[in-house]
Design a protein around this motif. Structure first.
Motif, mmCIF file in Angstrom:
data_model
loop_
_atom_site.group_PDB
_atom_site.id
_atom_site.type_symbol
_atom_site.label_atom_id
_atom_site.label_comp_id
_atom_site.label_asym_id
_atom_site.label_seq_id
_atom_site.Cartn_x
_atom_site.Cartn_y
_atom_site.Cartn_z
ATOM 1 N N SER A 159 0.972 -6.475 -0.862
ATOM 2 C CA SER A 159 0.373 -5.566 0.117
ATOM 3 C C SER A 159 0.327 -4.115 -0.331
ATOM 4 O O SER A 159 -0.723 -3.485 -0.311
ATOM 5 C CB SER A 159 1.109 -5.677 1.457
ATOM 6 O OG SER A 159 0.878 -6.941 2.035
ATOM 7 N N ASP A 162 -2.345 -3.246 -3.265
ATOM 8 C CA ASP A 162 -3.783 -3.218 -3.026
ATOM 9 C C ASP A 162 -4.226 -2.094 -2.097
ATOM 10 O O ASP A 162 -5.407 -1.915 -1.864
ATOM 11 C CB ASP A 162 -4.228 -4.558 -2.408
ATOM 12 C CG ASP A 162 -4.135 -5.697 -3.406
ATOM 13 O OD1 ASP A 162 -4.180 -5.421 -4.615
ATOM 14 O OD2 ASP A 162 -4.001 -6.845 -2.966
ATOM 15 N N GLU A 163 -3.305 -1.321 -1.546
ATOM 16 C CA GLU A 163 -3.660 -0.361 -0.523
ATOM 17 C C GLU A 163 -4.330 0.889 -1.075
ATOM 18 O O GLU A 163 -4.281 1.174 -2.272
ATOM 19 C CB GLU A 163 -2.400 0.048 0.254
ATOM 20 C CG GLU A 163 -1.860 -1.071 1.104
ATOM 21 C CD GLU A 163 -0.535 -0.710 1.734
ATOM 22 O OE1 GLU A 163 -0.262 -1.269 2.794
ATOM 23 O OE2 GLU A 163 0.202 0.115 1.167
ATOM 24 N N SER A 164 -4.944 1.644 -0.154
ATOM 25 C CA SER A 164 -5.566 2.914 -0.521
ATOM 26 C C SER A 164 -4.554 3.819 -1.212
ATOM 27 O O SER A 164 -3.384 3.853 -0.855
ATOM 28 C CB SER A 164 -6.098 3.612 0.729
ATOM 29 O OG SER A 164 -7.160 2.886 1.306
ATOM 30 N N SER A 166 -3.015 3.636 -3.921
ATOM 31 C CA SER A 166 -2.032 3.068 -4.837
ATOM 32 C C SER A 166 -2.480 3.158 -6.289
ATOM 33 O O SER A 166 -1.667 3.307 -7.188
ATOM 34 C CB SER A 166 -1.751 1.600 -4.476
ATOM 35 O OG SER A 166 -1.112 1.519 -3.220
ATOM 36 N N GLU A 171 -8.995 1.780 -0.377
ATOM 37 C CA GLU A 171 -8.968 0.314 -0.330
ATOM 38 C C GLU A 171 -10.356 -0.259 -0.050
ATOM 39 O O GLU A 171 -11.160 0.350 0.662
ATOM 40 C CB GLU A 171 -7.994 -0.144 0.759
ATOM 41 C CG GLU A 171 -7.703 -1.635 0.722
ATOM 42 C CD GLU A 171 -6.660 -2.041 1.749
ATOM 43 O OE1 GLU A 171 -6.248 -3.214 1.749
ATOM 44 O OE2 GLU A 171 -6.255 -1.181 2.556
ATOM 45 N N TYR A 172 -10.627 -1.407 -0.619
ATOM 46 C CA TYR A 172 -11.892 -2.115 -0.404
ATOM 47 C C TYR A 172 -11.971 -2.643 1.027
ATOM 48 O O TYR A 172 -10.945 -2.805 1.698
ATOM 49 C CB TYR A 172 -12.024 -3.277 -1.396
ATOM 50 C CG TYR A 172 -10.805 -4.168 -1.442
ATOM 51 C CD1 TYR A 172 -10.571 -5.134 -0.469
ATOM 52 C CD2 TYR A 172 -9.864 -4.029 -2.466
ATOM 53 C CE1 TYR A 172 -9.452 -5.944 -0.500
ATOM 54 C CE2 TYR A 172 -8.724 -4.834 -2.496
ATOM 55 C CZ TYR A 172 -8.528 -5.783 -1.523
ATOM 56 O OH TYR A 172 -7.415 -6.580 -1.542
ATOM 57 N N GLN A 174 -12.113 -5.168 4.191
ATOM 58 C CA GLN A 174 -11.476 -6.453 4.453
ATOM 59 C C GLN A 174 -12.185 -7.150 5.619
ATOM 60 O O GLN A 174 -12.687 -6.490 6.532
ATOM 61 C CB GLN A 174 -10.002 -6.238 4.827
ATOM 62 C CG GLN A 174 -9.216 -5.493 3.769
ATOM 63 C CD GLN A 174 -8.239 -6.385 3.033
ATOM 64 O OE1 GLN A 174 -8.496 -7.573 2.815
ATOM 65 N NE2 GLN A 174 -7.108 -5.829 2.656
ATOM 66 N N ARG A 202 -14.201 -6.595 -5.020
ATOM 67 C CA ARG A 202 -13.234 -5.692 -4.387
ATOM 68 C C ARG A 202 -13.078 -4.395 -5.174
ATOM 69 O O ARG A 202 -13.005 -3.306 -4.596
ATOM 70 C CB ARG A 202 -11.877 -6.397 -4.239
ATOM 71 C CG ARG A 202 -11.878 -7.430 -3.126
ATOM 72 C CD ARG A 202 -10.559 -8.186 -3.058
ATOM 73 N NE ARG A 202 -10.472 -8.964 -1.824
ATOM 74 C CZ ARG A 202 -9.533 -9.857 -1.578
ATOM 75 N NH1 ARG A 202 -8.576 -10.100 -2.493
ATOM 76 N NH2 ARG A 202 -9.505 -10.515 -0.428
ATOM 77 N N ALA A 206 -14.098 -0.789 -3.723
ATOM 78 C CA ALA A 206 -13.108 0.289 -3.649
ATOM 79 C C ALA A 206 -13.662 1.559 -4.285
ATOM 80 O O ALA A 206 -13.507 2.671 -3.754
ATOM 81 C CB ALA A 206 -11.820 -0.129 -4.349
#
Length: 241
Positions: A159, A162-164, A166, A171-172, A174, A202, A206
């Motif tokens: 989790s 994959d977040e904004s 990071s 983030e892409y 969902q 993805r 992003a």
């Protein structure tokens, strides 16, 4: 990790003791130690502030009760103050703090601290160019952003990866069920079962979201040759639309 918070309003920190962070507290994945530095005053009225030397509007938090509260801690770790003059807090700062064993936050009020309190801090941090009534809300935001990176807090180890922010990008998009809601369909690639194609989609999305909503992030982001090609395709698609 243990988080110490020096504050005049410990009751404000209830949100950190709920949801996933609350479960982390119950499972002893992190500890929260709330210290009211008013308890460390010397006078009968428990004053924590006074008028500034040289005159001026407002009151300034005194060094004595804060220094005594700090000295009472067995494990201070990194000492942090929120203030407008601080560096901007971001995901990288949260990731750095998540590697620490102990963090101590000092929450301000009134017109700020006696300068000698700032001198005791290891870091002075700001969450943005605006003014709040105290340091509790920004401190809670920074604790949340940091603690959620610890192992086992979110439950899914992937989790936070994959977040904004990071990896420098937002983030892409969902999607979840239903696949078709009032004519609004989930992109076909996500239901294809082709994991490589999904990963590529993805990544491109992003990059697209970042380009459209936070282009300033791309100024610091070092793109690969493949990403530069992706961005060219994105710009062409946008211009064609």
């Amino acid at each position: 990790m243990q988080i110490n918070v020096l504050t005049l309003f410990p009751d404000m920190f209830t949100p950190l003791q709920t949801s996933m962070l609350g479960r982390g507290l119950e499972d002893n994945k992190w500890q929260l130690n709330l210290v009211n530095f008013r308890d460390f005053t010397a006078d009968v009225h428990h004053h924590v502030d006074d008028a500034p030397y040289g005159g001026g509007a407002g009151m300034v938090l005194q060094i004595m009760p804060i220094k005594r509260a700090l000295d009472s801690l067995k494990n201070k770790g990194k000492v942090i103050i929120t203030a407008p003059q601080g560096k901007i807090f971001n995901q990288q700062v949260a990731q750095n703090w998540a590697r620490e064993e102990n963090l101590t936050f000092i929450c301000g009020h009134y017109e700020g601290f006696d300068q000698r309190v700032y001198d005791m801090a290891d870091e002075v941090v700001s969450i943005g160019d605006y003014v709040l009534t105290g340091g509790e809300l920004p401190t809670m935001s920074m604790i949340d952003a940091t603690i959620r990176l610890l192992p086992g807090i979110l439950g899914n180890a992937a989790s936070p990866i994959d977040e904004s922010f990071s990896h420098g990008l937002l983030e892409y998009p969902q999607y979840t069920r239903p696949e078709n809601f009032e004519g609004m369909k989930v992109p076909a690639v996500l239901t294809s079962g082709n994991h490589q194609k999904i990963a590529e989609w993805r990544h491109k999305e992003a990059l697209k979201v970042t380009y459209l909503k936070r282009p300033d992030l791309l100024e610091k982001y070092v793109m690969t040759t493949a990403e530069k090609k992706m961005l060219s395709e994105i710009k062409a698609e946008i211009n064609k639309a």
